[in-house]
Design a protein around this motif. Sequence first.
Motif, PDB file in Angstrom:
ATOM      1  N   THR A   1     -20.100  40.050  35.501  1.00 17.69           N
ATOM      2  CA  THR A   1     -18.877  39.350  35.827  1.00 17.69           C
ATOM      3  C   THR A   1     -18.963  37.889  35.423  1.00 17.69           C
ATOM      4  O   THR A   1     -19.981  37.434  35.060  1.00 17.69           O
ATOM      5  CB  THR A   1     -19.002  39.344  37.386  1.00 17.69           C
ATOM      6  OG1 THR A   1     -20.189  38.665  37.922  1.00 17.69           O
ATOM      7  CG2 THR A   1     -19.173  40.616  38.087  1.00 17.69           C
ATOM      8  N   PRO A   2     -17.934  37.417  35.761  1.00 17.12           N
ATOM      9  CA  PRO A   2     -17.718  35.734  34.991  1.00 17.12           C
ATOM     10  C   PRO A   2     -19.108  34.958  35.880  1.00 17.12           C
ATOM     11  O   PRO A   2     -19.864  34.223  35.323  1.00 17.12           O
ATOM     12  CB  PRO A   2     -16.511  35.200  35.336  1.00 17.12           C
ATOM     13  CG  PRO A   2     -15.621  36.707  35.302  1.00 17.12           C
ATOM     14  CD  PRO A   2     -16.519  37.760  35.887  1.00 17.12           C
ATOM     15  N   THR A   3     -19.070  35.411  37.229  1.00 22.11           N
ATOM     16  CA  THR A   3     -20.095  34.446  37.949  1.00 22.11           C
ATOM     17  C   THR A   3     -21.551  34.911  37.404  1.00 22.11           C
ATOM     18  O   THR A   3     -22.413  33.919  37.321  1.00 22.11           O
ATOM     19  CB  THR A   3     -20.197  34.797  39.378  1.00 22.11           C
ATOM     20  OG1 THR A   3     -18.668  35.081  39.893  1.00 22.11           O
ATOM     21  CG2 THR A   3     -20.913  34.042  40.337  1.00 22.11           C
TER      22      THR A   3
ATOM     23  N   LEU B   1     -26.217  33.170  33.684  1.00 24.07           N
ATOM     24  CA  LEU B   1     -27.065  33.469  32.632  1.00 24.07           C
ATOM     25  C   LEU B   1     -27.175  32.053  31.678  1.00 24.07           C
ATOM     26  O   LEU B   1     -27.993  31.707  31.210  1.00 24.07           O
ATOM     27  CB  LEU B   1     -26.269  34.616  31.832  1.00 24.07           C
ATOM     28  CG  LEU B   1     -27.106  35.157  30.681  1.00 24.07           C
ATOM     29  CD1 LEU B   1     -27.727  36.425  31.350  1.00 24.07           C
ATOM     30  CD2 LEU B   1     -26.219  35.433  29.624  1.00 24.07           C
ATOM     31  N   GLY B   2     -25.894  31.496  31.541  1.00 27.13           N
ATOM     32  CA  GLY B   2     -25.884  30.250  30.868  1.00 27.13           C
ATOM     33  C   GLY B   2     -26.370  29.208  31.317  1.00 27.13           C
ATOM     34  O   GLY B   2     -27.198  28.451  30.469  1.00 27.13           O
ATOM     35  N   TRP B   3     -26.503  29.200  32.646  1.00 25.79           N
ATOM     36  CA  TRP B   3     -27.275  27.899  33.297  1.00 25.79           C
ATOM     37  C   TRP B   3     -28.529  28.191  33.200  1.00 25.79           C
ATOM     38  O   TRP B   3     -29.214  27.052  32.691  1.00 25.79           O
ATOM     39  CB  TRP B   3     -26.922  28.038  34.715  1.00 25.79           C
ATOM     40  CG  TRP B   3     -27.505  27.167  35.889  1.00 25.79           C
ATOM     41  CD1 TRP B   3     -27.732  25.891  35.617  1.00 25.79           C
ATOM     42  CD2 TRP B   3     -28.532  27.472  36.959  1.00 25.79           C
ATOM     43  NE1 TRP B   3     -28.277  25.244  36.677  1.00 25.79           N
ATOM     44  CE2 TRP B   3     -28.968  26.373  37.238  1.00 25.79           C
ATOM     45  CE3 TRP B   3     -28.888  28.605  37.183  1.00 25.79           C
ATOM     46  CZ2 TRP B   3     -29.847  26.404  38.434  1.00 25.79           C
ATOM     47  CZ3 TRP B   3     -29.952  28.691  38.158  1.00 25.79           C
ATOM     48  CH2 TRP B   3     -30.229  27.448  38.717  1.00 25.79           C
TER      49      TRP B   3
ATOM     50  N   GLN C   1     -21.494  25.386  33.791  1.00 22.51           N
ATOM     51  CA  GLN C   1     -21.196  27.047  33.492  1.00 22.51           C
ATOM     52  C   GLN C   1     -20.300  27.577  34.320  1.00 22.51           C
ATOM     53  O   GLN C   1     -19.580  28.445  34.140  1.00 22.51           O
ATOM     54  CB  GLN C   1     -22.625  27.650  33.547  1.00 22.51           C
ATOM     55  CG  GLN C   1     -23.478  27.283  32.161  1.00 22.51           C
ATOM     56  CD  GLN C   1     -24.231  25.872  32.314  1.00 22.51           C
ATOM     57  OE1 GLN C   1     -24.328  25.449  33.506  1.00 22.51           O
ATOM     58  NE2 GLN C   1     -24.598  25.174  31.416  1.00 22.51           N
ATOM     59  N   PHE C   2     -20.167  27.192  35.601  1.00 24.57           N
ATOM     60  CA  PHE C   2     -19.396  27.822  36.738  1.00 24.57           C
ATOM     61  C   PHE C   2     -18.014  27.630  36.392  1.00 24.57           C
ATOM     62  O   PHE C   2     -17.141  28.392  36.208  1.00 24.57           O
ATOM     63  CB  PHE C   2     -19.758  27.549  38.136  1.00 24.57           C
ATOM     64  CG  PHE C   2     -19.584  28.546  39.026  1.00 24.57           C
ATOM     65  CD1 PHE C   2     -20.583  29.544  39.683  1.00 24.57           C
ATOM     66  CD2 PHE C   2     -18.181  28.629  39.664  1.00 24.57           C
ATOM     67  CE1 PHE C   2     -20.234  30.250  40.394  1.00 24.57           C
ATOM     68  CE2 PHE C   2     -17.794  29.546  40.617  1.00 24.57           C
ATOM     69  CZ  PHE C   2     -18.921  30.460  40.932  1.00 24.57           C
ATOM     70  N   VAL C   3     -17.701  26.351  36.228  1.00 23.63           N
ATOM     71  CA  VAL C   3     -16.158  26.013  36.024  1.00 23.63           C
ATOM     72  C   VAL C   3     -15.766  26.473  34.650  1.00 23.63           C
ATOM     73  O   VAL C   3     -14.619  26.934  34.408  1.00 23.63           O
ATOM     74  CB  VAL C   3     -16.058  24.461  36.101  1.00 23.63           C
ATOM     75  CG1 VAL C   3     -16.534  23.727  35.311  1.00 23.63           C
ATOM     76  CG2 VAL C   3     -14.520  24.409  36.416  1.00 23.63           C
ATOM     77  N   VAL C   4     -16.784  26.401  33.632  1.00 20.91           N
ATOM     78  CA  VAL C   4     -16.344  27.016  32.403  1.00 20.91           C
ATOM     79  C   VAL C   4     -15.906  28.601  32.504  1.00 20.91           C
ATOM     80  O   VAL C   4     -14.989  29.009  31.444  1.00 20.91           O
ATOM     81  CB  VAL C   4     -17.513  26.502  31.314  1.00 20.91           C
ATOM     82  CG1 VAL C   4     -17.285  27.432  29.923  1.00 20.91           C
ATOM     83  CG2 VAL C   4     -17.371  25.139  31.068  1.00 20.91           C
ATOM     84  N   ALA C   5     -16.725  29.324  33.272  1.00 24.16           N
ATOM     85  CA  ALA C   5     -16.443  30.454  33.513  1.00 24.16           C
ATOM     86  C   ALA C   5     -15.246  31.000  34.254  1.00 24.16           C
ATOM     87  O   ALA C   5     -14.657  31.797  33.922  1.00 24.16           O
ATOM     88  CB  ALA C   5     -17.953  31.147  34.008  1.00 24.16           C
ATOM     89  N   LEU C   6     -15.203  30.162  35.337  1.00 24.11           N
ATOM     90  CA  LEU C   6     -14.207  30.439  36.624  1.00 24.11           C
ATOM     91  C   LEU C   6     -13.032  29.712  36.886  1.00 24.11           C
ATOM     92  O   LEU C   6     -12.263  29.678  37.622  1.00 24.11           O
ATOM     93  CB  LEU C   6     -14.797  30.947  37.645  1.00 24.11           C
ATOM     94  CG  LEU C   6     -15.784  32.016  37.611  1.00 24.11           C
ATOM     95  CD1 LEU C   6     -17.098  31.805  37.922  1.00 24.11           C
ATOM     96  CD2 LEU C   6     -15.136  33.082  38.541  1.00 24.11           C
TER      97      LEU C   6
ATOM     98  N   THR D   1     -24.254  28.090  48.007  1.00 28.81           N
ATOM     99  CA  THR D   1     -23.785  29.437  48.143  1.00 28.81           C
ATOM    100  C   THR D   1     -22.935  29.916  47.004  1.00 28.81           C
ATOM    101  O   THR D   1     -22.752  31.316  47.029  1.00 28.81           O
ATOM    102  CB  THR D   1     -22.666  29.542  49.266  1.00 28.81           C
ATOM    103  OG1 THR D   1     -21.669  28.712  48.983  1.00 28.81           O
ATOM    104  CG2 THR D   1     -23.522  29.052  50.668  1.00 28.81           C
ATOM    105  N   ARG D   2     -22.522  29.362  46.130  1.00 28.79           N
ATOM    106  CA  ARG D   2     -21.559  29.443  45.153  1.00 28.79           C
ATOM    107  C   ARG D   2     -20.191  29.814  45.347  1.00 28.79           C
ATOM    108  O   ARG D   2     -19.723  30.785  44.577  1.00 28.79           O
ATOM    109  CB  ARG D   2     -22.297  30.270  44.118  1.00 28.79           C
ATOM    110  CG  ARG D   2     -23.722  29.777  43.683  1.00 28.79           C
ATOM    111  CD  ARG D   2     -23.857  30.298  42.199  1.00 28.79           C
ATOM    112  NE  ARG D   2     -25.331  29.369  41.796  1.00 28.79           N
ATOM    113  CZ  ARG D   2     -25.990  29.909  40.786  1.00 28.79           C
ATOM    114  NH1 ARG D   2     -25.582  31.186  40.380  1.00 28.79           N
ATOM    115  NH2 ARG D   2     -27.024  29.121  40.521  1.00 28.79           N
TER     116      ARG D   2
END
Length: 394
Positions: A152-154, A159-161, A177-182, A195-196
């Motif tokens: 999943t994107p998350t 993984l990127g992080w 990485q989170f905002v770049v993904a989502l 909590t993400r």
Amino acid sequence: MDDGDDGSDLRKIAVELFGDGDAEFVRASAPGRVNLIGGHTDYNDGFVLPVAIDRRTEIAVRPRDDRTVRAYSANFDESRDFSLDSSPSEESSWLGYIEGIARKLADGAPGVPGVDLVVDGDVPMGGGLSSSASLELATATALNEAWNLDYTPTELADLGWRVEREFVGVECGIMDQFVVALGERDHALFLDCRTRNYERYSLDGDVRVVVTNTNVEHELVDSAYNERVAQCAEGVELLDELLSDDVTALRDVSVAEFEAVEDELPETIRERCGHVVYENERVREAANALETGEMGRVGELMSESHQGLRDSYEVSCPELDFVVEVAGDIDAELGSRMTGAGFGGCVVSFVRAESVEPFAETVREAYLAETGIEPDVFPCAVADGARVEARLED
Ligand code: GLA
């Protein structure tokens, strides 16, 4: 980036380099980011409010029939390769990110084929707009598709992080990485870094996000960053002893709790922790203000954030402060702050849409006159996160 919307230029480069015009490519892309507010809160389990921007890294990949990854960067005009079967190199260039991602994905999927890969992008490098997270997520998204994996994107963000932390040796948080993904077009992403959990807030069409790249990058950024991480950890230990509730991260400390015991902290630790505690509060308030359309309030909070980063957290620099000061004198500006790790890089401003051009010109001229350095001042459209642009069967 000389790449049409359909990615045909990227595909053309790949075919010219690797031959075989009939073979199909997976194409994926990922944006850069700016953080509206929440500076140095992510690695403290806190809150951030970033947006993905319309500068992207584009990647084309095509499976091979061996285990080699052969990569070409159009930005560096450089070709490199490695085998998925050899031990990891100590590569710290652009290839290091690609290799890190490829190896992590391949570790969980034995026997995947190597790939031919071409990458191009227009996220400024070293400017604090997360060109590295963009490269990581573009690569991860393309390989996830080409290798038929099901992350999943998350999960790809995580993984990127991990690649970023291992390869670059910076103990960064998950925000980039989170905002770049989502990220999502026209929305800011409010993220709880512990909590993400996240929520998207629509951005008012009358306000534009304007970035000023100071085009300076001071050397100490990585060591100063890790020093701040360590100082926060020290603060957590002290606050855990001083407060009755468990403190495992600065996120656990409310403004009232902090103010009750701050005098008992050594000065530097007090300043660092104070910034994070107040900043977390500001991020939550900014998200509420976005929801109720109070853009002026968001701007004020951004400016307060900059003061905290400059005076308490001490991660700004004269060039960033100058831009924030000049921008603050312009009527159409609602607020500005440094964004990213600091010590150079970019300022993000909230500016009334109809005045973006005069704003940019005023900031540009003043900065050039003051520093002798030509800045890049540009409005950003708020864009979607990483995505597959073309699948193999397309
Ligand atoms: C860098 C890091 C992020 C975040 C910011 C500061 O961009 O990569 O994780 O810590 O600095 O907010």
